[in-house]
Design an enzyme around this catalytic site. Structure first.
Site, PDB file in Angstrom:
ATOM      1  CE1 TYR A 197      21.338   6.155  -7.856  1.00 41.20           C
ATOM      2  CE2 TYR A 197      19.865   4.543  -6.881  1.00 41.20           C
ATOM      3  CZ  TYR A 197      20.276   5.273  -7.966  1.00 41.20           C
ATOM      4  OH  TYR A 197      19.636   5.137  -9.174  1.00 41.20           O
ATOM      5  CD  GLN A 202      14.095   3.739  -2.124  1.00 37.91           C
ATOM      6  OE1 GLN A 202      14.154   4.377  -3.177  1.00 37.91           O
ATOM      7  NE2 GLN A 202      14.347   2.438  -2.059  1.00 37.91           N
ATOM      8  NE  ARG A 217      12.613  -3.239 -15.501  1.00 39.96           N
ATOM      9  CZ  ARG A 217      13.551  -3.076 -14.555  1.00 39.96           C
ATOM     10  NH1 ARG A 217      13.391  -3.663 -13.373  1.00 39.96           N
ATOM     11  NH2 ARG A 217      14.613  -2.337 -14.777  1.00 39.96           N
ATOM     12  CB  ALA A 230      14.928   7.168  -4.683  1.00 37.16           C
ATOM     13  CB  CYS A 286      13.288   6.831 -10.300  1.00 40.39           C
ATOM     14  SG  CYS A 286      14.436   6.727  -8.909  1.00 40.39           S
ATOM     15  CB  SER A 302       9.393  -2.201  -5.925  1.00 38.83           C
ATOM     16  OG  SER A 302      10.761  -2.129  -5.619  1.00 38.83           O
ATOM     17  N   PRO A 303       9.761   0.811  -4.727  1.00 35.19           N
ATOM     18  CG  PRO A 303      11.133   1.595  -3.030  1.00 35.19           C
ATOM     19  CD  PRO A 303      10.611   0.325  -3.626  1.00 35.19           C
ATOM     20  CG  LEU A 310      12.813 -10.125 -14.009  1.00 31.13           C
ATOM     21  CD1 LEU A 310      13.701 -10.907 -14.953  1.00 31.13           C
ATOM     22  CD2 LEU A 310      11.805  -9.299 -14.799  1.00 31.13           C
ATOM     23  NE  ARG A 356      14.695  -1.835  -2.958  1.00 37.76           N
ATOM     24  CZ  ARG A 356      13.992  -1.947  -4.095  1.00 37.76           C
ATOM     25  NH1 ARG A 356      14.283  -1.199  -5.148  1.00 37.76           N
ATOM     26  NH2 ARG A 356      12.984  -2.790  -4.174  1.00 37.76           N
TER      27      ARG A 356
END
Length: 368
Positions: free
Chosen positions: A196, A113, A336, A71, A37, A34-35, A313, A244
């Site tokens: 965003y 992304q 994560r 991103a 930051c 997953s993207p 999760l 997304r």
């Protein structure tokens, strides 16, 4: 893409390790990074560097079939923080190409992304010990833009975008997509989630415009459709394009799963290849966080005939396999858990009985 010599399994035994082909691009499994930051462009110039190469490269070595970058801003003022990565100029694209080449050498697919942070731009990065809130212009911050002049709580009030501003952002996304493909990226994802810029247009809570970019769902989703159309024109018919979204704001009166499903269906009909289904981020909210807490949102959108990726999760291999085998999503995005365990796919292969797992030849001695 070069041949890495990676020891991919020769016999498909699970959906998690089954390839997925989108517009001729074959992604070797359904475990996708997953993207996330990283806030690690220390020179504040948007240039990816050694951190990005090692961070993303390690997950490619670990067996993730698709690597998505963080991103990456399409204009300087589209960064969340001054330390964000970007792709608004050719020098940045050239720096990304080193990351792309290494990921390809490991047999993985890589996408970028494309993002504009809108009213959540010009903030301090969320590192321990650093200030919080908006970065003032005296410290390198900048004025922010959004659908309407409504501030995200505890951040500076943004300026409502004019029609010229909107046209410039559409052009910036298209130009960034072209740079990405020229740099070797296999696909692009448009960031329309987490409060965003594009999400701020989708939500009735942050979009109170009275022109054609506001009002009903068709108006609020107009900018996203215009950007997708411009990006598709730049990348052509062979490049997959993801979007997304935050499929729920977990807030009364906000963008919800019913609207998210309708927007996703329309995007899919227009040619978007997959909806990356997240949630939240436009306003602080009480989110019922737990294992797989966003999977039902991905499933509801997939039920409309739209390919989806689930995230949130998802940490256990059997959990991930069940999500796919029960038809709730087409792929699993990991965030994560991937930070904690760059080689999660290798352990998942062992747990699910897929042999041999996705090991580079240098790592086979360490196989589970």
């Amino acid at each position: 893409m070069s041949d890495s010599g990676r020891n991919w399994q020769t016999e498909i035994m699970t959906e998690l390790f089954e390839p997925l082909t989108l517009r001729g691009t074959e992604i070797p499994n359904r475990i996708w990074l997953s993207p996330m930051c990283q806030y690690s462009c220390e020179a504040e110039d948007g240039m990816p560097g050694p951190w990005h190469l090692v961070h993303l490269g390690a997950r490619a070595q670990g067996g993730f079939g698709l690597i998505l970058t963080e991103a990456s801003a399409v204009v300087p003022e589209g960064r969340i923080s001054p330390q964000d990565a970007g792709i608004w100029n050719d020098d940045q694209a050239e720096s990304w190409s080193a990351v792309v080449d290494f990921v390809h050498s490991q047999g993985s697919i890589i996408g970028i992304q494309l993002a504009h942070a809108g009213r959540k731009a010009s903030t301090y990065r969320p590192f321990t010990g650093e200030p919080k809130g908006s970065v003032p212009e005296s410290e390198g911050g900048w004025s922010t833009l959004s659908a309407s002049p409504i501030a995200y709580p505890e951040l500076a009030e943004p300026v409502e975008m004019t029609k010229d501003d909107i046209a410039e952002v559409v052009a910036a996304f298209a130009a960034a997509a072209r740079r990405a493909i020229d740099a070797g990226f296999d696909l692009v994802e448009l960031h329309a989630a987490h409060g965003y810029l594009l999400h701020s247009f989708l939500s009735p809570l942050s979009n109170q415009r009275s022109d054609e970019y506001g009002g009903d769902l068709a108006g609020r989703s107009r900018l996203l459709h215009e950007i997708y159309t411009a990006v598709r024109a730049e990348v052509g018919d062979e490049v997959p394009v993801f979007v997304r979204i935050s499929a729920s704001e977990w807030t009364d009166g906000g963008f919800d799963i019913a609207e998210a499903a309708e927007v996703s269906r329309a995007l899919s009909e227009a040619g978007v290849d997959l909806i990356d289904v997240s949630s939240g981020g436009n306003y602080p909210a009480r989110i019922p966080i737990g294992p797989g807490y966003q999977v039902s949102l991905a499933a509801a959108i997939r039920a409309k005939g739209v390919p989806t990726g689930a995230v949130g999760l998802i940490t256990d291999p059997k959990q991930a396999e069940t999500i796919l085998s029960t038809g709730q999503a087409d792929a699993i995005f990991m965030a994560r858990a991937a930070l904690r365990e760059p080689s999660w796919p290798q352990r998942a292969a062992h747990v699910l009985g897929v042999e041999p797992g996705p090991y580079p030849p240098q790592y086979t001695r360490g196989a589970w």
